[in-house]
Design a protein around this motif. Structure first.
Motif, short mmCIF file in Angstrom:
data_model
loop_
_atom_site.label_atom_id
_atom_site.label_comp_id
_atom_site.label_asym_id
_atom_site.label_seq_id
_atom_site.Cartn_x
_atom_site.Cartn_y
_atom_site.Cartn_z
N MET A 28 -13.93 -26.99 -8.03
CA MET A 28 -13.06 -27.23 -8.84
C MET A 28 -12.49 -26.41 -9.74
SD MET A 28 -12.42 -31.02 -8.31
CE MET A 28 -11.68 -31.21 -9.95
N GLN A 29 -11.69 -26.11 -10.03
CA GLN A 29 -10.71 -25.48 -10.86
C GLN A 29 -11.10 -24.71 -12.43
OE1 GLN A 29 -6.78 -23.94 -10.38
NE2 GLN A 29 -6.41 -22.80 -11.89
N VAL A 30 -10.47 -26.49 -12.68
CA VAL A 30 -11.18 -27.30 -14.32
C VAL A 30 -11.59 -28.30 -13.99
CG1 VAL A 30 -10.19 -26.89 -16.34
CG2 VAL A 30 -8.28 -25.54 -14.62
N MET A 31 -12.57 -28.14 -15.69
CA MET A 31 -12.96 -29.86 -15.04
C MET A 31 -13.62 -30.47 -16.63
SD MET A 31 -15.67 -30.63 -12.30
CE MET A 31 -15.92 -32.22 -12.81
N SER A 32 -13.37 -31.32 -16.82
CA SER A 32 -13.83 -31.98 -18.09
C SER A 32 -14.23 -33.24 -18.02
CB SER A 32 -12.69 -32.42 -19.59
OG SER A 32 -12.84 -32.46 -20.68
N PHE A 33 -15.95 -33.84 -18.89
CA PHE A 33 -16.08 -35.28 -19.34
C PHE A 33 -15.42 -35.24 -20.69
CE2 PHE A 33 -18.89 -32.67 -16.34
CZ PHE A 33 -19.58 -33.37 -15.38
N CYS A 34 -14.94 -36.56 -20.38
CA CYS A 34 -14.60 -37.05 -21.66
C CYS A 34 -15.19 -38.83 -21.42
CB CYS A 34 -13.18 -37.38 -21.45
SG CYS A 34 -12.51 -35.72 -21.36
N ASP A 35 -16.36 -38.79 -22.43
CA ASP A 35 -16.84 -40.42 -22.97
C ASP A 35 -16.92 -39.98 -24.13
OD1 ASP A 35 -19.07 -40.63 -20.29
OD2 ASP A 35 -20.11 -38.35 -20.34
N HIS A 36 -16.56 -41.44 -22.96
CA HIS A 36 -15.86 -42.62 -25.27
C HIS A 36 -16.95 -41.95 -25.90
CE1 HIS A 36 -13.56 -45.42 -23.06
NE2 HIS A 36 -14.09 -45.38 -21.83
N GLU A 37 -16.67 -41.26 -27.61
CA GLU A 37 -17.52 -41.02 -28.12
C GLU A 37 -18.43 -40.24 -28.07
OE1 GLU A 37 -13.72 -43.63 -28.23
OE2 GLU A 37 -15.63 -44.21 -28.10
N TYR A 38 -18.67 -39.22 -26.69
CA TYR A 38 -20.09 -38.31 -27.00
C TYR A 38 -19.01 -37.53 -26.94
CZ TYR A 38 -23.84 -35.98 -25.42
OH TYR A 38 -24.89 -34.75 -25.45
N ILE A 39 -19.01 -36.99 -27.43
CA ILE A 39 -18.53 -34.40 -27.53
C ILE A 39 -19.91 -33.98 -26.13
CG2 ILE A 39 -18.61 -33.05 -27.99
CD1 ILE A 39 -17.74 -34.38 -30.85
N LEU A 47 -25.08 -23.28 -15.73
CA LEU A 47 -24.61 -23.75 -14.31
C LEU A 47 -24.79 -23.17 -13.27
CD1 LEU A 47 -20.72 -23.46 -15.44
CD2 LEU A 47 -22.10 -25.87 -14.76
N LYS A 48 -25.08 -23.26 -12.17
CA LYS A 48 -25.08 -22.22 -11.51
C LYS A 48 -23.85 -20.78 -11.26
CE LYS A 48 -27.52 -25.94 -8.75
NZ LYS A 48 -27.83 -26.26 -7.07
N ASN A 49 -22.91 -21.63 -11.48
CA ASN A 49 -21.78 -20.04 -11.50
C ASN A 49 -20.96 -19.99 -12.58
OD1 ASN A 49 -19.46 -21.50 -9.97
ND2 ASN A 49 -21.19 -21.48 -8.44
N ASN A 50 -19.98 -19.32 -12.41
CA ASN A 50 -19.10 -19.96 -13.34
C ASN A 50 -17.71 -20.00 -13.12
OD1 ASN A 50 -18.81 -16.85 -12.67
ND2 ASN A 50 -18.80 -16.47 -14.94
N VAL A 51 -17.27 -20.35 -11.14
CA VAL A 51 -16.49 -20.34 -11.03
C VAL A 51 -15.14 -21.32 -11.24
CG1 VAL A 51 -15.16 -20.35 -9.00
CG2 VAL A 51 -17.26 -19.12 -8.46
N THR A 52 -16.53 -22.76 -12.02
CA THR A 52 -15.70 -23.54 -12.11
C THR A 52 -15.26 -23.70 -13.60
OG1 THR A 52 -15.73 -25.02 -10.26
CG2 THR A 52 -15.42 -25.94 -12.00
N LYS A 53 -13.85 -24.05 -14.80
CA LYS A 53 -14.37 -23.42 -16.15
C LYS A 53 -14.15 -25.29 -16.21
CE LYS A 53 -12.94 -22.24 -20.01
NZ LYS A 53 -13.40 -21.50 -20.77
N PHE A 54 -15.41 -24.87 -17.35
CA PHE A 54 -15.67 -26.42 -17.68
C PHE A 54 -15.59 -25.93 -19.46
CE2 PHE A 54 -18.29 -26.50 -14.36
CZ PHE A 54 -18.31 -27.44 -13.93
N VAL A 55 -14.30 -27.17 -19.91
CA VAL A 55 -13.44 -27.66 -20.80
C VAL A 55 -14.21 -28.63 -21.44
CG1 VAL A 55 -11.74 -27.63 -22.31
CG2 VAL A 55 -11.77 -26.66 -19.64
N SER A 56 -14.58 -28.72 -22.89
CA SER A 56 -15.12 -29.59 -23.61
C SER A 56 -14.04 -30.91 -23.96
CB SER A 56 -15.38 -28.81 -25.30
OG SER A 56 -13.79 -28.39 -25.83
N GLY A 57 -14.75 -32.26 -24.56
CA GLY A 57 -14.31 -33.26 -23.75
C GLY A 57 -14.62 -34.66 -24.65
N VAL A 58 -13.28 -35.36 -25.49
CA VAL A 58 -14.26 -36.54 -25.37
C VAL A 58 -13.06 -37.51 -25.14
CG1 VAL A 58 -13.29 -36.23 -27.99
CG2 VAL A 58 -15.32 -37.96 -27.22
N GLU A 59 -13.27 -38.69 -25.32
CA GLU A 59 -12.21 -39.60 -25.60
C GLU A 59 -11.98 -40.79 -26.25
OE1 GLU A 59 -10.06 -43.06 -22.22
OE2 GLU A 59 -12.19 -42.68 -21.87
#
Length: 254
Positions: A28-39, A47-59
């Motif tokens: 994936m190019q960009v991803m974010s986990f957006c759990d309910h009220e969990y930052i 990470l095994k590599n830094n190809v994918t950009k993981f962005v901080s997220g929350v719902e």
């Protein structure tokens, strides 16, 4: 490929964040986990590599003019005190409500509840005891929406912005289900933000086309996410929308 809305076992999903990051990193190019009220802070994981950009997220649960909605937050300061406090307070509202119901119902057999309790954690017990999930709420006049979505969306958005984050309206056509298109447009504009989750399995092609009309009319940006609560991400783009469209550039540019 982007997926900006993934739930994990830290709220009401199944996926393990670390395992999923390692499995999908590079795919994936960009991803974010957006759990309910969990930052989600990607810096807490290896990470095994830094190809994918993981962005901080929350719902974050909130409301606009009394209508229950969720706001997704991205790329915020994960240590911003006011932001962390707000997320924790809303989570605690839900946790206290569910614990209250469990205490009143005197439901046995529930052990080691997660610190981020969600509806799925007590659903089997309500069904087993009453044959109906909704009965547990109705019997003691507990309104999940009014309690867990009690914070105004504009307050949530303001705190996100002060934490230098990006607020996005989650799955509007699910949240605004039953409202006419004119009313939905009014509520979206009243939020005062310029990014909307447009491509999601929760939206039909008609929904996507309607949101796209608003995005184009007001020169907004669009987001995409599987909103998965299961073991797999699934096909978040079942309608084959062009994710290289300029409306998704804000994601591409992370």
């Amino acid at each position: 490929m982007y997926d900006m809305h993934i739930h994990s076992c830290l709220s009401d999903g199944i996926l393990n964040i670390q395992e999923t990051m390692n499995t999908l990193s590079g795919e994936m190019q960009v991803m974010s986990f957006c759990d309910h009220e969990y930052i989600f802070d990607p810096h807490e994981y290896t990470l095994k590599n830094n190809v994918t950009k993981f962005v901080s997220g929350v719902e974050i649960c909130c409301n606009i003019q009394g209508v229950a909605i969720e706001i997704l937050a991205y790329d915020f300061e994960t240590d911003n005190e006011k932001f962390v406090k707000l997320v924790r307070e809303i989570r605690n509202k839900r946790n206290n409500l569910l614990k209250d119901i469990l205490d009143i119902e005197n439901i046995s057999g529930i052990k080691n509840l997660p610190f981020n309790i969600f509806r799925k954690d007590i659903r089997p017990y309500f069904i087993k005891k009453y044959g109906s999930y909704s009965h547990g709420w109705n019997k003691y006049n507990r309104d999940y929406v009014k309690i867990c979505h009690s914070v105004p969306a504009k307050e949530v958005i303001d705190v996100i912005l002060k934490a230098k984050g990006i607020p996005v309206l989650a799955h509007p056509m699910e949240s605004f289900k039953g409202l006419d298109e004119h009313r939905i447009e009014e509520l979206i504009i009243d939020l005062g933000i310029d990014k909307i989750e447009m491509v999601t399995p929760k939206h039909t092609l008609k929904d996507i086309n309607f949101i796209r009309s608003i995005v184009d009319k007001y020169d907004f940006s669009a987001s995409v996410g599987s909103d998965t609560h299961g073991q797999y991400l699934g096909n978040m783009n079942v309608h084959n929308i062009d994710l290289q469209d300029s409306k998704f550039n804000w994601i591409k540019n992370f």
